[in-house]
Design an enzyme around this catalytic site. Structure first.
Site, PDB file in Angstrom:
ATOM      1  CB  CYS A   1     -11.971   3.783  27.614  1.00  0.00           C
ATOM      2  SG  CYS A   1     -10.617   2.876  26.885  1.00  0.00           S
TER       3      CYS A   1
ATOM      4  CB  CYS B   1      -5.566   0.621  29.033  1.00  0.00           C
ATOM      5  SG  CYS B   1      -6.254  -1.000  29.413  1.00  0.00           S
TER       6      CYS B   1
ATOM      7  CB  CYS C   1     -12.609  -4.107  29.489  1.00  0.00           C
ATOM      8  SG  CYS C   1     -12.326  -2.707  30.578  1.00  0.00           S
TER       9      CYS C   1
ATOM     10  CB  CYS D   1      -5.624  -4.069  36.774  1.00  0.00           C
ATOM     11  SG  CYS D   1      -4.471  -5.340  37.313  1.00  0.00           S
TER      12      CYS D   1
ATOM     13  CB  CYS E   1       4.738 -16.503  41.044  1.00  0.00           C
ATOM     14  SG  CYS E   1       5.247 -15.351  39.764  1.00  0.00           S
TER      15      CYS E   1
HETATM   16  S1  SF4 Z   1      -8.630   0.049  26.477  1.00  0.00           S
HETATM   17 FE1  SF4 Z   1      -8.449  -0.853  28.515  1.00  0.00          FE
HETATM   18  S2  SF4 Z   1      -9.897   0.298  29.829  1.00  0.00           S
HETATM   19 FE2  SF4 Z   1     -10.432   0.712  27.682  1.00  0.00          FE
HETATM   20  S3  SF4 Z   1     -11.964  -0.830  27.221  1.00  0.00           S
HETATM   21 FE3  SF4 Z   1     -10.043  -1.687  26.540  1.00  0.00          FE
HETATM   22  S4  SF4 Z   1      -9.329  -2.892  28.271  1.00  0.00           S
HETATM   23 FE4  SF4 Z   1     -10.938  -1.543  29.053  1.00  0.00          FE
HETATM   24  S1  SF4 Z   2      -3.459  -8.794  36.127  1.00  0.00           S
HETATM   25 FE1  SF4 Z   2      -3.874  -6.653  35.514  1.00  0.00          FE
HETATM   26  S2  SF4 Z   2      -2.055  -6.105  34.256  1.00  0.00           S
HETATM   27 FE2  SF4 Z   2      -2.100  -8.372  34.380  1.00  0.00          FE
HETATM   28  S3  SF4 Z   2      -3.241  -9.037  32.581  1.00  0.00           S
HETATM   29 FE3  SF4 Z   2      -4.735  -8.865  34.273  1.00  0.00          FE
HETATM   30  S4  SF4 Z   2      -5.571  -6.777  34.060  1.00  0.00           S
HETATM   31 FE4  SF4 Z   2      -3.672  -6.838  32.857  1.00  0.00          FE
END
Ligand code: SF4
Ligand code: SF4
Length: 269
Positions: free
Chosen positions: A212, A218, A192, A239, A18
């Site tokens: 997805c 996910c 997303c 990510c 961190c």
């Molecule tokens: S499930 Fe994950 S990859 Fe799929 S749309 Fe939602 S956040 Fe994005």
């Molecule tokens: S850093 Fe990555 S794992 Fe953490 S909340 Fe954001 S997308 Fe999700």
């Protein structure tokens, strides 16, 4: 003269990730954060921070004690709080040092998922019996405002933005898990870039597939953070853009899900 706000940065059961993340703050840079006015007329004075301070031993413990005696500092806690016997600082248990520091702090910032929720040190079977800062303070019956900034690690903007908000306006608006709504107010899934695939039912079956990432585990639909909008690594990627499912690193359930990259019971909620 700008008004100075003393800050004490305590490190408990943590990996220092961190701290490293926050040191990579881009705008403002960490140099600006530490040496300049963070907001007009106000700047922080970092009195104690084990990862970057050059001193050690009695010299720094004396500074810690002086700051504590003067009161009215912001206490940043990185890492969870282990039970007595599993972590010492200045020949005292981490538990007792945090307890003393918390009593005299004006506000407490729990930086990272270990501090906010227990995180990786609290992972089953929690060998050092750690607690999150909020749980620890409850246990000790210490009533202080705590702001949780979870993440493994947290984004530097989440930390710097929260501290700037404290200096300007006081404690920011928090959600039910004591996280600033400013940064944790929306689901990853809402913003997303792979959401159109989800809506059309086009799911990746293996890593590197188009689609997805839901069926690869996910946790975006249950994770609150602004990663898709803010992006990571100085705005380079994040990510899911990088092909990894969100592992829900800002949520209290992290990391004790059945598997990070597999469809789990959590995904079937
Ligand atoms: S499930 Fe994950 S990859 Fe799929 S749309 Fe939602 S956040 Fe994005
Ligand atoms: S850093 Fe990555 S794992 Fe953490 S909340 Fe954001 S997308 Fe999700």
């Amino acid at each position: 003269m700008p008004k100075e706000f003393p800050v004490v940065w305590f490190q408990g059961a943590a990996c220092s990730g961190c701290a490293i993340s926050v040191l990579n703050s881009l705008s403002p840079t960490i140099k600006n954060v530490l040496l300049d006015e963070l907001v007009p007329g106000k700047h922080i004075n970092l009195k104690f921070m084990p990862t970057i301070m050059t001193g050690s031993g009695k010299i720094v413990m004396d500074i810690l004690l002086e700051t504590q005696k003067a009161k009215d500092y912001i206490l940043i806690v990185e890492g969870a709080i282990p039970e007595n016997g599993f972590g010492d600082i200045g020949e005292k248990s981490m538990e007792s040092v945090v307890e003393e520091l918390a009593e005299d702090a004006s506000a407490i910032v729990s930086l990272g998922s270990c501090s906010a929720f227990g995180g990786i040190p609290k992972g089953n079977p929690n060998p050092t019996k750690v607690k999150s800062v909020e749980k620890f303070l409850d246990f000790k019956n210490i009533k202080k405002p705590v702001i949780n900034i979870p993440g493994c690690p947290p984004h530097p903007d989440w930390f710097v933005g929260t501290v700037a908000n404290i200096l300007l306006f006081g404690i920011p608006e928090l959600d039910e898990l004591s996280r600033p709504r400013l940064f944790y107010g929306k689901l990853i899934h809402e913003n997303c870039e792979r959401r159109p695939y989800f809506d059309k039912g086009k799911f990746a079956k293996k890593f590197s597939d188009e689609g997805c990432l839901y069926e690869l585990g996910c946790k975006g639909p249950y994770t609150n953070a602004d990663c898709p909008i803010r992006s990571w690594n100085s705005g380079v990627n994040w990510c899911i853009q990088n092909g990894s499912p969100c592992i829900g690193c800002v949520e209290p359930e992290f990391p004790d899900l059945e598997a990070m990259y597999k469809k789990t019971k959590w995904n079937n909620k």
